[in-house]
Design a protein around this motif. Structure first.
Motif, mmCIF file in Angstrom:
data_model
loop_
_atom_site.group_PDB
_atom_site.id
_atom_site.type_symbol
_atom_site.label_atom_id
_atom_site.label_comp_id
_atom_site.label_asym_id
_atom_site.label_seq_id
_atom_site.Cartn_x
_atom_site.Cartn_y
_atom_site.Cartn_z
ATOM 1 N N GLY A 139 39.683 41.950 54.665
ATOM 2 C CA GLY A 139 40.781 42.387 53.820
ATOM 3 C C GLY A 139 40.300 42.718 52.421
ATOM 4 N N ILE A 140 41.261 42.952 51.540
ATOM 5 C CA ILE A 140 40.970 43.280 50.154
ATOM 6 C C ILE A 140 41.194 42.042 49.302
ATOM 7 C CG2 ILE A 140 41.635 44.703 48.185
ATOM 8 C CD1 ILE A 140 42.528 46.833 50.229
ATOM 9 N N TYR A 141 40.218 41.744 48.459
ATOM 10 C CA TYR A 141 40.265 40.583 47.570
ATOM 11 C C TYR A 141 39.910 41.023 46.156
ATOM 12 C CZ TYR A 141 40.017 37.883 51.890
ATOM 13 O OH TYR A 141 40.273 37.362 53.127
ATOM 14 N N PHE A 142 40.188 40.162 45.223
ATOM 15 C CA PHE A 142 39.737 40.353 43.853
ATOM 16 C C PHE A 142 38.870 39.163 43.486
ATOM 17 C CE2 PHE A 142 43.620 42.837 44.067
ATOM 18 C CZ PHE A 142 43.163 44.042 43.586
ATOM 19 N N LEU A 143 37.733 39.439 42.905
ATOM 20 C CA LEU A 143 36.810 38.420 42.455
ATOM 21 C C LEU A 143 36.865 38.395 40.936
ATOM 22 C CD1 LEU A 143 34.648 36.474 43.624
ATOM 23 C CD2 LEU A 143 32.969 38.220 43.059
ATOM 24 N N ARG A 144 37.295 37.275 40.384
ATOM 25 C CA ARG A 144 37.417 37.140 38.935
ATOM 26 C C ARG A 144 36.292 36.229 38.446
ATOM 27 N NH1 ARG A 144 42.866 34.836 37.480
ATOM 28 N NH2 ARG A 144 43.579 36.920 37.973
ATOM 29 N N VAL A 145 35.518 36.729 37.498
ATOM 30 C CA VAL A 145 34.412 35.977 36.912
ATOM 31 C C VAL A 145 34.760 35.709 35.450
ATOM 32 C CG1 VAL A 145 31.949 35.938 36.430
ATOM 33 C CG2 VAL A 145 32.793 37.123 38.472
ATOM 34 N N ILE A 146 34.760 34.432 35.073
ATOM 35 C CA ILE A 146 35.136 34.033 33.715
ATOM 36 C C ILE A 146 33.956 33.328 33.071
ATOM 37 C CG2 ILE A 146 36.764 32.722 32.317
ATOM 38 C CD1 ILE A 146 38.622 32.814 34.859
ATOM 39 N N VAL A 147 33.485 33.887 31.945
ATOM 40 C CA VAL A 147 32.409 33.294 31.151
ATOM 41 C C VAL A 147 32.899 33.262 29.706
ATOM 42 C CG1 VAL A 147 30.002 33.432 30.430
ATOM 43 C CG2 VAL A 147 30.667 34.290 32.677
ATOM 44 N N LYS A 148 33.025 32.070 29.167
ATOM 45 C CA LYS A 148 33.610 31.894 27.830
ATOM 46 C C LYS A 148 34.979 32.557 27.813
ATOM 47 C CE LYS A 148 29.362 31.281 25.284
ATOM 48 N NZ LYS A 148 28.597 31.635 24.114
ATOM 49 N N GLU A 149 35.213 33.490 26.905
ATOM 50 C CA GLU A 149 36.508 34.167 26.822
ATOM 51 C C GLU A 149 36.509 35.519 27.526
ATOM 52 O OE1 GLU A 149 35.028 33.255 23.628
ATOM 53 O OE2 GLU A 149 35.862 31.272 23.915
ATOM 54 N N VAL A 150 35.429 35.855 28.197
ATOM 55 C CA VAL A 150 35.309 37.154 28.859
ATOM 56 C C VAL A 150 35.683 37.010 30.338
ATOM 57 C CG1 VAL A 150 33.760 39.046 29.450
ATOM 58 C CG2 VAL A 150 33.496 37.853 27.267
ATOM 59 N N ILE A 151 36.649 37.832 30.755
ATOM 60 C CA ILE A 151 37.095 37.822 32.152
ATOM 61 C C ILE A 151 36.793 39.189 32.760
ATOM 62 C CG2 ILE A 151 39.049 37.595 33.723
ATOM 63 C CD1 ILE A 151 40.400 35.874 31.536
ATOM 64 N N THR A 152 36.080 39.175 33.888
ATOM 65 C CA THR A 152 35.775 40.406 34.612
ATOM 66 C C THR A 152 36.368 40.283 36.009
ATOM 67 O OG1 THR A 152 33.702 40.635 33.399
ATOM 68 C CG2 THR A 152 33.920 41.911 35.424
ATOM 69 N N THR A 153 37.111 41.297 36.418
ATOM 70 C CA THR A 153 37.722 41.287 37.742
ATOM 71 C C THR A 153 37.168 42.450 38.556
ATOM 72 O OG1 THR A 153 39.750 40.348 36.819
ATOM 73 C CG2 THR A 153 39.898 41.307 39.018
ATOM 74 N N LEU A 154 36.725 42.137 39.763
ATOM 75 C CA LEU A 154 36.140 43.142 40.652
ATOM 76 C C LEU A 154 36.942 43.184 41.954
ATOM 77 C CD1 LEU A 154 32.474 41.917 40.262
ATOM 78 C CD2 LEU A 154 33.490 43.895 39.138
ATOM 79 N N LYS A 155 37.121 44.381 42.478
ATOM 80 C CA LYS A 155 37.772 44.546 43.775
ATOM 81 C C LYS A 155 36.715 44.379 44.839
ATOM 82 C CE LYS A 155 40.486 47.892 46.380
ATOM 83 N NZ LYS A 155 41.050 49.264 46.319
#
Length: 58
Positions: free
Chosen positions: A38-54
């Motif tokens: 299926g389709i997921y989102f991977l959220r990576v959080i380092v300090k105050e920076v949030i990156t979201t990948l499909k």
């Protein structure tokens, strides 16, 4: 040393799993082999920076 949080969300944005790592490495592993296709989102959080990948799992 930065704490890294990795979150896996489903297509509806519901949190499925989360891992915290205390790491200075450039690579981290997050096993999704037991998750259904299926389709997921991977959220990576380092300090105050949030990156979201499909992520599409076949």
């Amino acid at each position: 040393m930065n704490e890294v949080t990795i979150e896996l969300l489903n297509i509806n944005g519901v949190l499925i799993s989360s891992q915290k790592h205390k790491s200075i490495q450039n690579e981290l592993e997050f096993d999704i082999s037991k998750k259904p296709s299926g389709i997921y989102f991977l959220r990576v959080i380092v300090k105050e920076v949030i990156t979201t990948l499909k992520l599409v799992k076949n």
